[in-house]
Design an enzyme around this catalytic site. Structure first.
Site, PDB file in Angstrom:
ATOM      1  CG  ASP A 119      -1.971  -1.050   1.213  1.00 27.66           C
ATOM      2  OD1 ASP A 119      -2.264  -1.569   0.129  1.00 27.66           O
ATOM      3  OD2 ASP A 119      -2.492  -1.376   2.291  1.00 27.66           O
ATOM      4  CE  LYS A 120      -0.097   8.547  -0.884  1.00 24.32           C
ATOM      5  NZ  LYS A 120      -1.170   9.555  -1.013  1.00 24.32           N
TER       6      LYS A 120
END
Length: 362
Positions: free
Chosen positions: A167-168
């Protein structure tokens, strides 16, 4: 082109530039949605937010203003009411999966590199690869710059080297293949679950058991498609089997540092699995971790937690180790990464708090 749910398992897509015609003077269909029978009349921007959960409503409205949203082959504005059996298309300026990755001189922490693979310690806040609404500033843009003089790496293929992703706002180790043979070899390892991956996570609450296993299927939450949720195994045919093993590394009274070992690799797996057992990740805004879920009612404690949120304004999750077999040499490789500064500072703050709390109890 049919809608594929996996197309939207892309972390936190950001706002981007307005759509415009491609170099060939055309727009190209990227996504198509068929409105099911019995669907109530609803604005098309609201409908698309429901089926494209990582794309903002504002971004969809901008695309509609540029005639990039079509209903039954005709451009419509965001106020258009979709009805059963409508065919909705999203048109963009480049052919699907063929847009150019613009090389950008973005600093990246390369842990290891040879002619087949690159291992990166991704910093929090960096999106892994471009997608609708987010075309620059990603890890692949940085890699395109790093490999711009490598004739064997095709930077025009946006997903050539990716065999997994994080994830970012999750930091940590990510492996990238530099050629098709390496990608195929590594891809099989991830598919067959023979890689070794552990994450460190700070979660709300005192995890009572020293270790445990969470075995629960994951699928999008029917109440909010931007979220995932757990289902009993076999209950939801669209859910994916997911297994997370965890063990306690350190306790701080109201929060716990755990190590999570992935047996499967699903979107938001650790975040959803830990929440399902009552231990939401600290500062995980999407899943409720930015609320004070455990602790004291005093203003001093509330301020302490707010200061912690300021130190680490993202889910406290780090992909710490990664083990795999090298695609060419077949050597078993194992890497360990340092926890980034924001999460390290957060842990130090909780250690000091817990030490003070224990001293008061004596």
């Amino acid at each position: 082109m049919a809608f594929n749910d996996d197309d939207f398992e892309i972390e936190n897509m950001q706002e981007g530039e307005e759509p415009r015609l491609g170099s060939d003077g055309q727009l190209h269909e990227h996504f198509r949605f068929s409105v099911p029978e019995g669907k109530k009349l609803v604005r098309i921007d609201k409908f698309l937010v429901g089926v494209m959960p990582h794309v903002s409503r504002n971004r969809i409205q901008m695309a509609a203003e540029c005639n990039s949203i079509l209903a039954n082959g005709k451009p419509v504005k965001s106020s258009y009411k979709v009805k059963p059996f409508d065919e909705i298309s999203v048109m963009l300026a480049y052919p699907p999966a063929e847009f150019e990755i613009v090389p950008q001189d973005i600093p990246i922490d390369i842990v290891y590199e040879d002619k087949d693979i690159i291992l990166v310690n991704k910093q929090p806040g960096m999106v892994v690869h471009p997608g609708f609404g987010n075309f620059q500033g990603t890890l692949l843009n940085a890699l395109a710059w790093h490999l711009k003089d490598d004739p064997d790496f095709d930077t025009s293929d946006p997903r050539l080297g990716l065999v997994h992703r994080i994830d970012k706002d999750t930091s940590g180790l990510l492996i990238i293949a530099k050629n098709e043979d390496a990608k195929s070899h590594l891809g099989k390892q991830f598919f067959n679950k023979t890689t070794q991956r552990t994450y460190n996570a700070l979660v709300w609450g005192n995890v009572e058991e020293d270790e445990g296993t969470i075995d629960a299927d994951l699928a999008r939450d029917p109440k909010d498609r931007m979220l995932f949720t757990t289902f009993p195994n076999g209950e939801n045919p669209s859910a994916k089997h997911a297994v997370t093993h965890y063990k306690v590394l350190e306790r701080f009274g109201y929060v716990t540092l755990v190590e999570c070992k992935l047996e499967t690799g699903r979107t938001h797996q650790i975040r959803v699995h830990m929440k399902s057992i009552g231990h939401t990740l600290f500062a995980d805004d999407r899943y409720g971790g930015l609320e004070i879920l455990r602790g004291e009612r005093t203003s001093k404690y509330r301020q302490f937690v707010q200061n912690c949120f300021a130190l680490c304004p993202r889910q406290a999750l780090h992909a710490k180790t990664l083990g795999f077999v090298h695609p060419r040499t077949e050597e078993e490789m194992f890497f360990d990464s340092n926890i980034p500064y924001d999460m390290h500072a957060l842990l130090e703050k909780w250690r000091a708090f817990y030490k003070e709390m224990l001293n008061k109890e004596r």
